[in-house]
Write a protein that holds these residues in place. Structure first.
Motif, mmCIF file in Angstrom:
data_model
loop_
_atom_site.group_PDB
_atom_site.id
_atom_site.type_symbol
_atom_site.label_atom_id
_atom_site.label_comp_id
_atom_site.label_asym_id
_atom_site.label_seq_id
_atom_site.Cartn_x
_atom_site.Cartn_y
_atom_site.Cartn_z
ATOM 1 N N SER A 125 0.841 -1.210 0.000
ATOM 2 C CA SER A 125 0.000 0.000 0.000
ATOM 3 C C SER A 125 0.870 1.251 0.000
ATOM 4 N N ASP A 126 1.899 1.263 0.851
ATOM 5 C CA ASP A 126 2.783 2.424 0.920
ATOM 6 C C ASP A 126 3.529 2.617 -0.402
ATOM 7 N N LEU A 127 3.987 1.501 -0.968
ATOM 8 C CA LEU A 127 4.703 1.572 -2.244
ATOM 9 C C LEU A 127 3.783 2.147 -3.325
ATOM 10 N N TRP A 128 2.524 1.708 -3.311
ATOM 11 C CA TRP A 128 1.553 2.200 -4.293
ATOM 12 C C TRP A 128 1.372 3.720 -4.136
ATOM 13 N N ALA A 129 1.297 4.172 -2.878
ATOM 14 C CA ALA A 129 1.147 5.610 -2.620
ATOM 15 C C ALA A 129 2.319 6.367 -3.247
ATOM 16 N N TYR A 130 3.525 5.832 -3.074
ATOM 17 C CA TYR A 130 4.707 6.503 -3.643
ATOM 18 C C TYR A 130 4.697 6.448 -5.177
#
Ligand code: HEC
Ligand code: HEC
Length: 293
Positions: A125-130
């Motif tokens: 999820s965090d990677l997707w946000a970035y």
């Protein structure tokens, strides 16, 4: 006249809606920050950036030579046509965890989803946000140039059945939190085994030789198990140095693809994460090198 007015209304509606949509979906800044760390730890930049030809970050076109032919990393910028701008987070998760394209086709393991599959839901999820914050680039993908029968995506169903078990990493309760963190980084996020584990004739990693030294890309990657022919004789300080800045005990620097790994990945990790990696590497079964150095 009516058509013209309708078009004007439509354009106006789009103009109002578009920034609204962008605002509603703007990723949270702290998630983006964590995502950038995941992005570095996972080395997403290198295979998706044609550094040799001054390509834009993540716009694709980087050639990966393998015994099966050449793969070209695709454009993964948020461009709506040429990149992954129209993807949902669920589609992104499925690509990393299961190696499946939004249209249901199967990815080749030249995209190391076989390692990324173990990434935690939170990290994805965090990677997707970035990923949604990187600049868009309108670069069309370069088609892979691989020979029959390896170019058949349907063949990947059998390959996955034989060699791939998707699923989030599960910590080993017999090991410390540090060793488990190290295992997660080494085997999943930072996918060290993609180069350091040898492969069989179908390109799958040989589990019996985990981290025992392998070659699929440009150069052979050495044995990094704790055997004396691997890292057994290295001091923890020398290893930490190598991962941080590429310096070897003899004053030389690591070369080839490892230089890139140090620059894009290990050189950007926290000391605690590097120590965890080294703690894990001390626990893997020692294997004698098969190749003469
Ligand atoms: C070792 C090289 C390599 C690394 C590292 C790598 N990729 Fe890829 N990636 C590829 C290749 C090659 C493909 C194309 C696979 C195919 O066509 O079957 C791909 C495909 C993709 C796709 C599918 C794109 C599409 O248009 O269908 C996404 C999304 C993606 N990668 C994201 C990432 C992310 C995020 C990371 C870091 C976590 C990453 N990749 C790391 C090589 C890599
Ligand atoms: C893209 C392929 C690739 C990946 C991914 C990769 N390595 Fe390497 N690694 C290499 C190559 C190639 C060398 C040899 C470099 C040289 O000879 O200068 C190397 C060298 C090393 C060495 C030096 C060993 C020696 O005997 O000289 C260590 C330690 C090492 N890698 C650890 C790691 C760790 C830990 C990871 C995961 C964070 C990792 N590598 C990921 C390709 C890779």
């Amino acid at each position: 006249m009516i058509a013209k007015a309708a078009r004007a209304v439509l354009i106006l509606a789009l103009a109002i809606a578009a920034p609204g949509v962008a605002l509603a979906q703007a990723p949270a800044p702290d998630a983006v920050k964590r995502g950038e760390y995941i992005f570095n730890a996972a080395g997403c930049l290198s295979c998706h950036t044609d550094v040799k030809n001054n390509g834009q970050p993540l716009a694709g076109g980087r050639e990966m030579k393998t015994p099966f032919g050449s793969f070209f990393g695709p454009n993964i910028t948020p461009h709506p046509t040429y990149g992954i701008g129209r993807w949902t987070e669920a589609q992104f998760r499925r690509a990393l965890r299961e190696g499946i394209r939004p249209d249901g086709a199967h990815y080749f393991p030249s995209f190391p989803y076989t390692s990324f599959s173990g990434m935690s839901d939170g990290d994805i999820s965090d990677l997707w946000a970035y990923m949604r914050t990187v600049p868009q680039e309108a670069r069309p993908n370069t088609p892979h140039s691989i020979g029959f029968p390896f170019n058949i995506r349907l063949g990947m169903i059998g390959w996955k059945w034989l060699f791939f078990t998707p699923g989030e990493f599960k910590p080993d309760p017999a090991q410390s939190a540090e060793v488990n963190r190290g295992a997660y980084l080494t085997n999943h996020l930072s996918h060290c085994g993609e180069c350091h584990t040898p492969r069989n004739s179908l390109g799958a990693r040989d589990r019996s030789r985990h981290l025992g030294g392998g070659a699929i890309h440009e150069g052979p990657a050495p044995n990094i198990t704790p055997h004396p022919t691997g890292l057994g004789k290295w001091s923890p300080a020398d290893l930490l140095d190598l991962l941080k800045n590429g310096g070897k005990p003899d004053g030389d620097f690591v070369g080839g693809e490892m230089a890139e790994v140090v620059k894009e990945t290990t050189g950007k990790l926290t000391d605690a994460d590097l120590q965890a990696m080294l703690a894990y590497l001390r626990t893997v079964p020692p294997l004698e090198s098969q190749r003469r150095k």
